[in-house]
Design a protein around this motif. Structure first.
Motif, mmCIF file in Angstrom:
data_model
loop_
_atom_site.group_PDB
_atom_site.id
_atom_site.type_symbol
_atom_site.label_atom_id
_atom_site.label_comp_id
_atom_site.label_asym_id
_atom_site.label_seq_id
_atom_site.Cartn_x
_atom_site.Cartn_y
_atom_site.Cartn_z
ATOM 1 N N LEU A 243 3.364 16.085 -35.498
ATOM 2 C CA LEU A 243 2.852 14.598 -35.797
ATOM 3 C C LEU A 243 1.769 14.484 -34.355
ATOM 4 O O LEU A 243 2.369 14.607 -33.173
ATOM 5 C CB LEU A 243 3.831 13.618 -35.297
ATOM 6 C CG LEU A 243 3.610 12.155 -35.322
ATOM 7 C CD1 LEU A 243 2.889 11.599 -36.513
ATOM 8 C CD2 LEU A 243 4.987 11.215 -35.237
ATOM 9 N N ARG A 244 0.460 14.296 -34.699
ATOM 10 C CA ARG A 244 -0.416 14.362 -33.778
ATOM 11 C C ARG A 244 -0.698 12.895 -33.251
ATOM 12 O O ARG A 244 -1.111 12.044 -33.898
ATOM 13 C CB ARG A 244 -1.837 14.748 -34.290
ATOM 14 C CG ARG A 244 -1.660 16.342 -34.722
ATOM 15 C CD ARG A 244 -1.461 17.261 -33.915
ATOM 16 N NE ARG A 244 -1.606 18.574 -34.299
ATOM 17 C CZ ARG A 244 -0.722 19.359 -34.162
ATOM 18 N NH1 ARG A 244 0.468 18.938 -33.777
ATOM 19 N NH2 ARG A 244 -0.813 20.525 -34.934
ATOM 20 N N LEU A 245 -0.424 12.502 -31.942
ATOM 21 C CA LEU A 245 -0.730 11.307 -31.346
ATOM 22 C C LEU A 245 -2.277 11.143 -30.913
ATOM 23 O O LEU A 245 -2.724 11.717 -29.735
ATOM 24 C CB LEU A 245 0.197 11.084 -30.244
ATOM 25 C CG LEU A 245 1.797 11.112 -30.861
ATOM 26 C CD1 LEU A 245 2.500 10.590 -29.419
ATOM 27 C CD2 LEU A 245 1.990 10.182 -31.727
ATOM 28 N N VAL A 246 -2.997 10.447 -31.780
ATOM 29 C CA VAL A 246 -4.363 10.139 -31.438
ATOM 30 C C VAL A 246 -4.618 9.294 -30.207
ATOM 31 O O VAL A 246 -3.705 8.185 -30.337
ATOM 32 C CB VAL A 246 -5.187 9.719 -32.740
ATOM 33 C CG1 VAL A 246 -6.451 9.491 -32.300
ATOM 34 C CG2 VAL A 246 -4.802 10.661 -33.926
ATOM 35 N N PRO A 247 -5.344 9.639 -29.197
ATOM 36 C CA PRO A 247 -5.758 8.386 -28.133
ATOM 37 C C PRO A 247 -6.316 7.239 -28.952
ATOM 38 O O PRO A 247 -6.462 7.234 -29.726
ATOM 39 C CB PRO A 247 -6.690 9.044 -27.283
ATOM 40 C CG PRO A 247 -6.623 10.699 -27.596
ATOM 41 C CD PRO A 247 -6.283 10.834 -29.088
ATOM 42 N N VAL A 248 -5.800 6.072 -28.066
ATOM 43 C CA VAL A 248 -6.493 4.882 -28.383
ATOM 44 C C VAL A 248 -7.647 4.213 -27.170
ATOM 45 O O VAL A 248 -7.784 4.936 -26.169
ATOM 46 C CB VAL A 248 -5.445 3.675 -28.355
ATOM 47 C CG1 VAL A 248 -4.166 4.163 -29.435
ATOM 48 C CG2 VAL A 248 -4.540 3.595 -27.041
ATOM 49 N N THR A 249 -8.356 3.278 -27.846
ATOM 50 C CA THR A 249 -9.335 2.651 -26.887
ATOM 51 C C THR A 249 -8.752 1.655 -25.925
ATOM 52 O O THR A 249 -7.436 1.551 -26.058
ATOM 53 C CB THR A 249 -10.315 1.919 -28.097
ATOM 54 O OG1 THR A 249 -9.508 0.935 -28.410
ATOM 55 C CG2 THR A 249 -10.810 2.954 -28.847
ATOM 56 N N SER A 250 -9.403 1.067 -25.172
ATOM 57 C CA SER A 250 -9.010 -0.105 -24.387
ATOM 58 C C SER A 250 -8.368 -1.119 -25.189
ATOM 59 O O SER A 250 -7.558 -2.088 -24.570
ATOM 60 C CB SER A 250 -9.916 -0.523 -23.418
ATOM 61 O OG SER A 250 -11.025 -0.934 -24.208
#
Lengths: 492, 492
Positions: free
Chosen positions: B211-218
């Motif tokens: 399960l790949r946790l993709v970064p988020v924007t502000s």
């Protein structure tokens, strides 16, 4: 003043404008429902749905309110007259419980309080903990075990097998996944095992090819020497056996696998021992069955339903796990926003979401708690025995009828039989009994289901019904013989 | 005569001996429950459970009957006074719906009819089909999609991801298992994604490492270029990407991922597009949100709850799947004893057990059907908007208070903020706000929960409550400031 203006904006709610009106409607619902249940015996078990009624359930979503009265009216006029039939005294299809009037009232209270049983320090969670303790007590399962109420037998088996996979994979299967295993992780159970075990094995990513169907004896019990042989062969072939599923009451005939011997074998082979006791586990309430079921206490996990042979309304299943810590480590996952606190609502020891798949969970424990208190376990024990005696009674009627044939032993509450006519071959009898079953439904007489036993079609009567009386089985046998004769004659 | 004697043996039932008595008790339950809900605002949201009350739920199982009245009495005296609190107007913890009085009454009717919604030709199944059609209609999902009501968001995500695995594994994952894959089957979603997705990935045997946790924007939205890069890197490393999970309303802050762009990417990359719309999907009822949510219609599967932002009592979640056939082929499993017939009860097109994990299923559809009819969708739309406006109102109050700090944008119905005192570092503020949250619970004022945002502890108010009024948020802000000040002063 702008702030004040904002504060007095008209805000709506889904609560009623007129509580007294809703109260009156609630009373009417109680009256109608209790009348409906009181008189259920007077109606057909089941009847076909007219096409024009089906069409009423193919309309666009209501945008405007129809109101509580109208919504209830439509329920009473269009839904209530066409039940599945399992509340009727002559419903014995599949293994489907009956429910009780008091259980239905308890469901209203549960939905009114509407707690989320995923966790937190509130009283409803104490009720579930109490119910789980009572379940352990009544089934003779260790008091130190963990448990969780689930939606039913399928979920109960899934939870048990998930713990088995976690405990016996030999690596961290939660993070690594099943792919990490050196060989297929294999699971064993008899060919009479319920399909929900296959569903669980598939869902868990083990693949149904890794589910070994062990042959059964003529009593439909798991063949233990075949099981041993299959495990040995699998090990030799590079598989990694992880779990054996024992049946406490098979779905087709109510057969019991020899749980004690399986438990010993699992210990020897270091395999997880899961018992599927969907309905059969509850026979432990009846003294005559306690010996046979005592080895359930040795199961690593035990799945059973309370909406089957404890007659509770849907949904109420349960998984118990002997090693509470392993159970928790299979499922526990606590992100920041679910952090448990030291005080306040987010405190407490009871986080059922750590023991199963659901995070939000309904208050299904309440109907169990209130019903156990209402009747006491001794009465449930008498009713379970009553159903078993009714099965024996029906088997006796079948044995005594020259045109009926018993198709399997009757070790518990399930009777498989067929109509038999002289000079008919099996293929003809299959077709005849298939039509006979449909006519029993269509004429609203009774709802058995069917089983295929040795490739032959059998009428299958599974009795988990607190409304059935012996006279209902007299009627069934009379009607089966009547319809069978009619079908036979119409063929000539 | 022996036969006759057997037939007249005393047979018991769980039906009441005296129906009039149970009717009177049922009326009292309705009265008490409606009074309880009508006056809920007058009571504390939550209060601690006294030790002696806990002890009452550690007793042996009742063997003898206590009777319906006694069972109800114990419920009213001991359980009812200690709810979770989510029925209260000032409960905004986690994302937990409120329920309605009419919904509770509908649950009684559902449990009274007590059909098994696994399949068969009875009217309750038509009700579920109707409810599913209404859900598709209100969310703008294709009418040809399949669907199934489930227990909640965790199960809804699990069902969606199970179909994704089946559809995109590239081999028969049901029989072969996950081990058969050439490389890890990877799943993508933002780091703000709900933990139930991880639970599902683990349960499905994929392993949480996949399960790949993709970064988020502000703005806490999935970073699309990071997603593309991660997929490319995984493919290069021999992984087999199968699915992207898009958030329609994240659990922490209610952020929406850019569903349209993710849908296009999934089509390009031939990945399954699952949308977790637990509560946020329901914002599609509000015109201002329809543009942002329109790409939900492109999702291969869509998970959401009706017990959150449709205010229904637990349990009511839903999964919709665009390709009905793929959905069915993921779960369908029809052993002989579940064979569908041409006529009779075992006929019909609606076998919901072919579309999910459960075989036995309760009649959760009824409360949805009756409630939608009671209020009409337009009223739900107004209430959802009301909650969104309340969130904006609260955010405004926070912005205007010098000692409060908004911790995240407020795109929907969730407000994250904290008490801030001049000269305090973040660590001190974390501890202060943690204690402040507990005191809000303990003093019975309100139940927010918490979020960790950028490592900082925030009070988190998630509004899916039809009883909340703006005055409740005025009160909350006043009390947070009062307790914050007290805590600050006691430190000196």
């Amino acid at each position: 003043m702008a702030g004040t203006q904002v504060n007095t904006a008209v805000e709506e709610t889904l609560d009623p404008d007129d509580w007294a009106e809703l109260r009156a409607l609630g009373h009417q619902m109680v009256d109608d429902l209790l009348d409906y249940l009181r008189t259920v015996r007077e109606r057909p078990v089941w009847r076909p749905i007219p096409a024009e009624l089906r069409a009423r359930f193919r309309v666009p979503a209501p945008r405007a309110p129809e109101g509580a009265e109208r919504a209830y009216h439509d329920f009473r006029e269009h839904v209530l007259p066409h039940p599945m039939g399992n509340i009727h005294p002559r419903f014995w299809g599949w293994v489907i419980g009956t429910g009780t009037p008091f259980g239905a009232l308890a469901e209203m209270l549960a939905a009114g309080m509407n707690p989320n049983m995923g966790g937190g320090d509130h009283l409803p969670n104490q009720v579930e903990a109490q119910v789980l303790d009572w379940c352990k007590e009544m089934l003779g399962y260790p008091a130190t075990a963990s448990g969780v109420l689930v939606s039913g037998g399928s979920m109960a088996n899934l939870v048990g097998l998930a713990v088995a996979r976690h405990a016996r994979a030999g690596f961290d299967v939660r993070s690594k996944g099943v792919r990490h295993a050196a060989g297929p992780l294999t699971v064993y159970g008899s060919s009479e095992m319920h399909s929900s075990v296959r569903k669980a094995v598939e869902l868990l990513g083990l693949g149904s090819e890794a589910l070994r169907l062990v042959p059964v004896t003529s009593e439909f019990e798991l063949d233990l020497s075949a099981l041993e042989r299959m495990i040995a062969e699998d090990r030799a072939a590079g598989c990694q056996p992880i779990c054996v599923v024992g049946n406490a009451g098979t779905v087709n005939t109510g057969a019991f696998d020899d749980l004690g011997v399986i438990a010993a074998l699992c210990q020897r082979e270091r395999l997880w021992f899961h018992v599927d006791g969907a309905f059969g586990a509850l026979a432990a309430l009846v003294p005559e069955y306690q010996g046979r079921l005592a080895p359930m206490a040795m199961a690593d996990s035990l799945a059973f339903d309370l909406h089957k042979w404890m007659y509770l309304p849907f949904e109420a299943g349960c998984t118990l796990v002997r090693d509470a810590d392993t159970h928790r480590r299979t499922f526990s996952l606590t992100p920041d926003y679910l952090a448990h606190a030291e005080r306040g609502l987010a405190a407490g020891e009871l986080w059922f979401s750590d023991y199963g798949i659901q995070l939000s969970r309904g208050f299904r424990a309440l109907k169990v708690w209130m019903s156990f208190k209402e009747h006491g376990l001794d009465k449930y024990a008498r009713l379970i025995r009553q159903n078993i005696e009714q099965a024996r009674y029906l088997a006796g009627l079948v044995r005594n009828a020259p045109d009926l044939e018993l198709m399997a032993p009757v070790p518990l509450n399930i009777v498989c039989f067929r109509y038999r006519a002289a000079g008919c071959d099996d293929t003809t009898l299959d077709a005849l009994n298939q039509e006979l079953l449909i006519q029993l439904h269509e004429q609203g007489i009774a709802v058995p289901s069917n089983a295929l036993l040795g490739g032959r079609f059998a009428l299958r009567v599974a009795i988990v019904n607190h409304r059935s009386r012996r006279e209902d089985f007299d009627l069934l046998v009379g009607e089966v013989r009547r319809i069978g004769k009619e079908l036979r004659e119409s063929e000539k």
